[in-house]
Write a protein that holds these residues in place. Structure first.
Motif, PDB file in Angstrom:
ATOM      1  N   PRO A 287       0.800  -1.234   0.000  1.00 47.99           N
ATOM      2  CA  PRO A 287       0.000   0.000   0.000  1.00 47.99           C
ATOM      3  C   PRO A 287       0.833   1.285   0.000  1.00 47.99           C
ATOM      4  CG  PRO A 287      -0.900  -1.578   1.551  1.00 47.99           C
ATOM      5  CD  PRO A 287       0.404  -2.154   1.074  1.00 47.99           C
ATOM      6  N   ALA A 288       1.927   1.297   0.721  1.00 48.50           N
ATOM      7  CA  ALA A 288       2.768   2.503   0.746  1.00 48.50           C
ATOM      8  C   ALA A 288       3.363   2.784  -0.627  1.00 48.50           C
ATOM      9  CB  ALA A 288       3.881   2.345   1.786  1.00 48.50           C
ATOM     10  N   ASP A 289       3.775   1.735  -1.318  1.00 49.39           N
ATOM     11  CA  ASP A 289       4.318   1.901  -2.666  1.00 49.39           C
ATOM     12  C   ASP A 289       3.237   2.355  -3.636  1.00 49.39           C
ATOM     13  OD1 ASP A 289       6.851   1.120  -1.865  1.00 49.39           O
ATOM     14  OD2 ASP A 289       6.460  -0.994  -2.294  1.00 49.39           O
ATOM     15  N   ARG A 290       2.005   1.866  -3.449  1.00 54.18           N
ATOM     16  CA  ARG A 290       0.903   2.287  -4.316  1.00 54.18           C
ATOM     17  C   ARG A 290       0.544   3.746  -4.075  1.00 54.18           C
ATOM     18  NH1 ARG A 290      -1.342  -2.773  -3.025  1.00 54.18           N
ATOM     19  NH2 ARG A 290      -2.900  -1.766  -1.718  1.00 54.18           N
ATOM     20  N   GLU A 291       0.964   4.312  -2.961  1.00 52.65           N
ATOM     21  CA  GLU A 291       0.783   5.744  -2.713  1.00 52.65           C
ATOM     22  C   GLU A 291       1.956   6.547  -3.275  1.00 52.65           C
ATOM     23  OE1 GLU A 291       0.028   6.561   1.411  1.00 52.65           O
ATOM     24  OE2 GLU A 291      -1.591   5.099   1.504  1.00 52.65           O
ATOM     25  N   ASP A 292       3.167   6.002  -3.181  1.00 50.15           N
ATOM     26  CA  ASP A 292       4.369   6.711  -3.636  1.00 50.15           C
ATOM     27  C   ASP A 292       4.495   6.741  -5.152  1.00 50.15           C
ATOM     28  OD1 ASP A 292       5.077   7.152  -1.015  1.00 50.15           O
ATOM     29  OD2 ASP A 292       6.565   5.535  -0.933  1.00 50.15           O
ATOM     30  N   LEU A 293       4.223   5.625  -5.791  1.00 49.48           N
ATOM     31  CA  LEU A 293       4.416   5.547  -7.236  1.00 49.48           C
ATOM     32  C   LEU A 293       3.576   6.575  -7.998  1.00 49.48           C
ATOM     33  CD1 LEU A 293       5.762   4.353  -9.703  1.00 49.48           C
ATOM     34  CD2 LEU A 293       4.109   2.459  -9.610  1.00 49.48           C
ATOM     35  N   PRO A 294       2.293   6.756  -7.680  1.00 48.76           N
ATOM     36  CA  PRO A 294       1.533   7.786  -8.409  1.00 48.76           C
ATOM     37  C   PRO A 294       2.143   9.178  -8.287  1.00 48.76           C
ATOM     38  CG  PRO A 294       0.026   6.326  -7.288  1.00 48.76           C
ATOM     39  CD  PRO A 294       1.418   5.969  -6.818  1.00 48.76           C
ATOM     40  N   GLN A 295       2.697   9.496  -7.129  1.00 50.21           N
ATOM     41  CA  GLN A 295       3.335  10.796  -6.958  1.00 50.21           C
ATOM     42  C   GLN A 295       4.555  10.921  -7.870  1.00 50.21           C
ATOM     43  OE1 GLN A 295       4.062  11.553  -2.773  1.00 50.21           O
ATOM     44  NE2 GLN A 295       2.040  10.784  -2.250  1.00 50.21           N
ATOM     45  N   ASP A 296       5.336   9.839  -7.958  1.00 55.32           N
ATOM     46  CA  ASP A 296       6.496   9.844  -8.849  1.00 55.32           C
ATOM     47  C   ASP A 296       6.066   9.997 -10.305  1.00 55.32           C
ATOM     48  OD1 ASP A 296       8.053   9.468  -6.610  1.00 55.32           O
ATOM     49  OD2 ASP A 296       8.612   7.397  -7.083  1.00 55.32           O
ATOM     50  N   ILE A 297       4.990   9.315 -10.666  1.00 54.48           N
ATOM     51  CA  ILE A 297       4.491   9.385 -12.041  1.00 54.48           C
ATOM     52  C   ILE A 297       4.050  10.812 -12.374  1.00 54.48           C
ATOM     53  CG2 ILE A 297       2.637   8.646 -13.602  1.00 54.48           C
ATOM     54  CD1 ILE A 297       2.808   5.866 -12.181  1.00 54.48           C
ATOM     55  N   VAL A 298       3.274  11.420 -11.486  1.00 53.40           N
ATOM     56  CA  VAL A 298       2.784  12.783 -11.731  1.00 53.40           C
ATOM     57  C   VAL A 298       3.952  13.757 -11.830  1.00 53.40           C
ATOM     58  CG1 VAL A 298       1.435  14.698 -10.789  1.00 53.40           C
ATOM     59  CG2 VAL A 298       0.497  12.384 -10.750  1.00 53.40           C
ATOM     60  N   THR A 299       4.956  13.577 -10.987  1.00 51.99           N
ATOM     61  CA  THR A 299       6.138  14.444 -11.038  1.00 51.99           C
ATOM     62  C   THR A 299       6.815  14.346 -12.408  1.00 51.99           C
ATOM     63  OG1 THR A 299       6.492  14.227  -8.658  1.00 51.99           O
ATOM     64  CG2 THR A 299       8.390  14.907  -9.986  1.00 51.99           C
ATOM     65  N   GLN A 300       6.981  13.125 -12.900  1.00 60.85           N
ATOM     66  CA  GLN A 300       7.625  12.951 -14.205  1.00 60.85           C
ATOM     67  C   GLN A 300       6.753  13.478 -15.341  1.00 60.85           C
ATOM     68  OE1 GLN A 300      10.728  12.247 -14.869  1.00 60.85           O
ATOM     69  NE2 GLN A 300      11.052  12.115 -12.667  1.00 60.85           N
ATOM     70  N   LEU A 301       5.441  13.292 -15.223  1.00 61.50           N
ATOM     71  CA  LEU A 301       4.528  13.841 -16.228  1.00 61.50           C
ATOM     72  C   LEU A 301       4.656  15.360 -16.280  1.00 61.50           C
ATOM     73  CD1 LEU A 301       1.379  11.654 -15.532  1.00 61.50           C
ATOM     74  CD2 LEU A 301       2.706  11.662 -17.656  1.00 61.50           C
ATOM     75  N   TRP A 302       4.707  15.989 -15.113  1.00 53.38           N
ATOM     76  CA  TRP A 302       4.825  17.443 -15.014  1.00 53.38           C
ATOM     77  C   TRP A 302       6.117  17.926 -15.668  1.00 53.38           C
ATOM     78  CZ3 TRP A 302       2.236  21.698 -14.146  1.00 53.38           C
ATOM     79  CH2 TRP A 302       2.902  22.857 -13.771  1.00 53.38           C
ATOM     80  N   ARG A 303       7.211  17.220 -15.363  1.00 52.66           N
ATOM     81  CA  ARG A 303       8.506  17.598 -15.929  1.00 52.66           C
ATOM     82  C   ARG A 303       8.537  17.443 -17.445  1.00 52.66           C
ATOM     83  NH1 ARG A 303      12.317  14.541 -11.532  1.00 52.66           N
ATOM     84  NH2 ARG A 303      12.078  16.091  -9.886  1.00 52.66           N
TER      85      ARG A 303
END
Length: 170
Positions: free
Chosen positions: A31-47
């Motif tokens: 569950p913690a990884d399923r919370e962290d990964l979306p944040q990483d994805i959004v960060t990369q999308l933004w960049r």
């Protein structure tokens, strides 16, 4: 980015947000990884958004980035070994095309188990196929030809039939 570009990004992200969670649920069981990964994805999308070609489908571009981030996330040494969760703790409330067909929880669990055993490319291929993406979109996301997509999907379906649908015939 100017405010107009930021608003466009936010609108596109909101319209396609389910992609992020499908990728996270496919690549992470903890569950913690399923919370962290979306944040990483959004960060990369933004960049990467300033380089987005508006002549292409946003969802295809988004899948490509999300899958690359997920694969990197899984490969990272901080992830390996520290965040493994038994399959019986896999998310049960994830909406997928198979759940719409009224299949039992056992079949869904076995499908997750099958997908978890796939290499990174085939896992991404299965995710995109189950999300009913066209062969052209899958080819675009994965950087392979449509013919290769068709071949790989055919092989995956054969493996699925052999390993998942007919396990008692071994």
């Amino acid at each position: 980015m100017d405010k107009q570009t930021q608003a466009r990004f936010a609108d596109l992200l909101e319209a396609n947000r389910r992609i992020i969670f499908k990728v996270a649920n496919t690549y992470c069981r903890n569950p913690a990884d399923r919370e962290d990964l979306p944040q990483d994805i959004v960060t990369q999308l933004w960049r990467a958004f300033p380089r987005f070609d508006s002549g292409r489908k946003f969802s295809t571009w988004m899948y490509r980035i999300a899958l690359n981030v997920a694969i990197s996330f899984v490969r990272s040494s901080s992830f390996r070994g520290q965040h493994t969760v038994p399959l019986d703790e896999a998310p049960q409330n994830v909406s997928s095309p198979t759940s719409r067909l009224g299949e039992s929880d056992e079949k869904i669990r076995r499908l997750y188990e099958f997908i978890d055993q796939l290499d990174e490319l085939n896992r991404a291929l299965a995710l995109l196929y189950l999300d009913e993406c066209s062969y052209r979109d899958i080819a675009d996301v994965l950087g392979i030809t449509e013919t290769n997509v068709a071949t790989k999907i055919g092989r995956l379906r054969q493996r699925l039939a052999r390993d998942l649908l007919a396990p008692n015939e071994k």
